[in-house]
Design an enzyme around this catalytic site. Structure first.
Site, PDB file in Angstrom:
ATOM      1  N   LEU A  61       0.716  -1.498   0.177  1.00  0.00           N
ATOM      2  CA  LEU A  61       0.148  -0.243   0.025  1.00  0.00           C
ATOM      3  C   LEU A  61       0.948   1.175  -0.242  1.00  0.00           C
ATOM      4  CD1 LEU A  61      -2.404  -0.974   2.828  1.00  0.00           C
ATOM      5  CD2 LEU A  61      -2.846  -0.995  -0.137  1.00  0.00           C
ATOM      6  N   ASP A  62       0.838   1.830  -1.373  1.00  0.00           N
ATOM      7  CA  ASP A  62       2.317   2.804  -1.250  1.00  0.00           C
ATOM      8  C   ASP A  62       1.245   4.705  -0.825  1.00  0.00           C
ATOM      9  OD1 ASP A  62       4.873   3.952  -2.494  1.00  0.00           O
ATOM     10  OD2 ASP A  62       3.064   4.996  -3.964  1.00  0.00           O
TER      11      ASP A  62
END
Length: 553
Positions: A225-226
């Site tokens: 999850l950037d």
């Protein structure tokens, strides 16, 4: 839907029922497309971090070249590949995604991704804080398409609370765009080309959920999850780590667990350590793994300062909220080496020392803006090898200092992530920085496969020294139960000797690391133990920058 009702009600109280209905529909649709398995992490889990086009061979699809290199050189060392964003993009080397569900045709197709998945587990990037300004989503928003109404955030650039927003860049927070002929300022945390999504709109939550489920249906076991910390914005706050952001992660995890409990969520939050570990939640409801962002700069600091008191004290403070969570340990990635995670662990002067080392060894330093208008170092843009030693030093010296840090990283509890430039012993690529003006490209060089093969055959090369030692360590690590991600780790030190004891139910492995430039007497540590690193009798002296893995006999 009862298990997520409270979270959706917290986020979208006015649209609760319709949002829950839409989620149920997605769950039903993807349940038929995804094979349900048990959650499992093991000592065999080692993740290679690479771009789809990290390796080039003629005109063949880049994903095919990636598979060839991994199958030929890394098969016995890793079992998972983190393919950095491989979708069509417009900037930031993949992190401005145009279409979340397409493979960049320059890299290959979903066919090549699935072929890679036949030999390796896969980790996908979910770049879901922002999207490219060229995407259909943003262009639809600008043109007034009702399907994208309120998908993005308009704000007044003169709003007095904007200065409170945490900024990871020195670029403006808002950028002007023409929306149906009128100039509007739109929220852009990272750049003018990366437009932040508006999660206050439940339709955005649902569209992103569908993307995550699509990735799982295409083989993603791990999902990164950037830039997740910036997802929710609320003027008057710092707009980072807000309660709503944590609720979104909890909701996504609970929904995914219904269909695919085997999936591992990894949060990427390059922030001071206490803020970073907040994404573990209660240990069972947010991230399964968190990037151990303090480890890379702290190892570099320890090596240059020749002291491990700080490292040992910090490692002893690491507490996991449950036996279902762990750190994602690494020393290098596609980004620079963040120094904000050192805040509160070492002094500003010691961070400046590291920044000076990076610049003296050919690297660069990137800065962030502070609310008072000042700037402070944000990350070091330098290959990790070059951060640890000068390019002027001998190959043997450089390899020894580098592999000491890699051996420490591999000895920590958690899952190791190995960047492709680390396992193959690369150095700074300064020329591409000069040509592009992008500091981070110093550690993103594409490798010609034929050149790589030739250098790995040269036993005097830096690549061969690093790769061959890495291979030995990773193959050995997979044989020891003590290196299970969740097994116990005890940390201590004696002057510059750093000690990690890994313990499983059946065995213990003692790991000794010499961070000084002098030999250290280790006689008190070797009684009734065998050297499993080299399978030879243990000497009483540990040479400068050397390490050992020992087991009781």
């Amino acid at each position: 839907m009862d298990i997520i009702k409270q979270h959706i009600e917290f986020l979208y109280p006015e649209q609760l029922n319709e949002t829950l209905s839409a989620i149920a529909k997605l769950v039903e649709e993807y349940s038929d497309l995804i094979e349900k398995k048990d959650f499992l992490l093991s000592k065999e889990d080692v993740i290679l971090i690479a771009y789809a086009d990290s390796f080039i061979q003629g005109d063949e699809p880049n994903l095919t070249s990636l598979k060839k290199v991994c199958s030929t050189h890394l098969k016995s060392m890793i079992n998972t590949i983190h393919i950095l964003p491989f979708y069509p993009f417009t900037s930031d080397d993949g992190f401005s995604v145009v279409d979340y569900k397409e493979v960049n045709p320059e890299f290959g197709t979903w066919k090549e991704v699935l072929e890679l998945n036949q030999e390796f587990q896969l980790m996908f990037d979910a770049v879901i804080n922002h999207i490219s300004k060229s995407s259909d989503w943003f262009q639809g928003f600008l043109s007034g398409d009702k399907n994208y109404d309120q998908f993005f955030i308009e704000a007044n650039p003169k709003h007095p609370d904007l200065h409170r927003v945490t900024r990871p860049r020195t670029l403006p927070l808002l950028h002007p765009f023409l929306k149906q002929g009128q100039e509007k300022y739109i929220w852009t945390t990272f750049s003018e080309d990366q437009i932040d999504l508006n999660y206050e709109n439940p339709q955005v939550f649902l569209r992103v959920l569908e993307v995550l489920l699509f990735y799982i249906s295409k083989g993603a076991k791990f999902i990164r999850l950037d830039a997740i910390a910036f997802m929710w914005k609320k003027l008057g706050t710092t707009c980072i780590h807000l309660d709503e952001t944590h609720e979104i992660i909890i909701a996504y995890r609970k929904i995914i667990e219904q269909i695919a409990p085997q999936v591992v969520l990894i949060t990427e939050t390059n922030v001071p350590h206490p803020e970073n570990i907040s994404y573990f939640g209660d240990g069972l409801n947010e991230a399964h793994m968190i990037y151990n962002f303090s480890l890379p700069p702290l190892l570099a600091y320890s090596l240059h300062a020749r002291e491990v008191d700080t490292l040992s004290n910090w490692a002893q403070s690491l507490k996991l909220p449950s036996d279902k969570t762990c750190f994602f340990n690494f020393t290098a990635s596609h980004d620079g080496i963040g120094v904000r995670p050192l805040q509160g662990i070492v002094s500003d002067e010691q961070i400046s020392m590291l920044a000076n080392k990076a610049e003296c060894h050919g690297g660069f330093v990137s800065y962030k803006s502070n609310p008072d208008g000042s700037k402070t170092p944000y990350e070091l843009n330098c290959n990790y090898m070059d951060l640890l030693s000068s390019p002027e030093e001998s190959i043997a010296y450089r390899a020894k200092r580098f592999m000491l840090t890699q051996a420490v990283m591999l000895s920590f509890n958690g899952v190791p992530g190995v960047y492709y430039h680390s396992v193959f012993g690369s150095e700074n690529d300064v020329e591409v920085v000069k040509a592009s003006g992008i500091n981070r490209r110093i550690n993103r060089a594409k490798i010609q496969v034929d050149d790589l093969n030739r250098e790995l055959e040269d036993k005097s090369s830096l690549r061969y020294r690093v790769y061959s030692e890495y291979k030995k360590l990773l193959e050995l690590r997979q044989q020891e139960d003590a290196f299970h991600p969740f097994s116990q780790a005890l940390f201590s030190n004696e002057d510059a000797l750093f000690i990690i004891e890994r313990k499983s139910e059946s065995e213990s492995v003692y790991c000794l690391f010499n961070f000084s430039d002098k030999a250290i007497n280790i006689e008190s540590h070797i009684s009734n133990k065998v050297n499993i690193t080299y399978w030879k009798p243990v000497e009483t002296q540990l040479k400068p920058y050397a390490y050992l893995w020992l087991k009781s006999v």
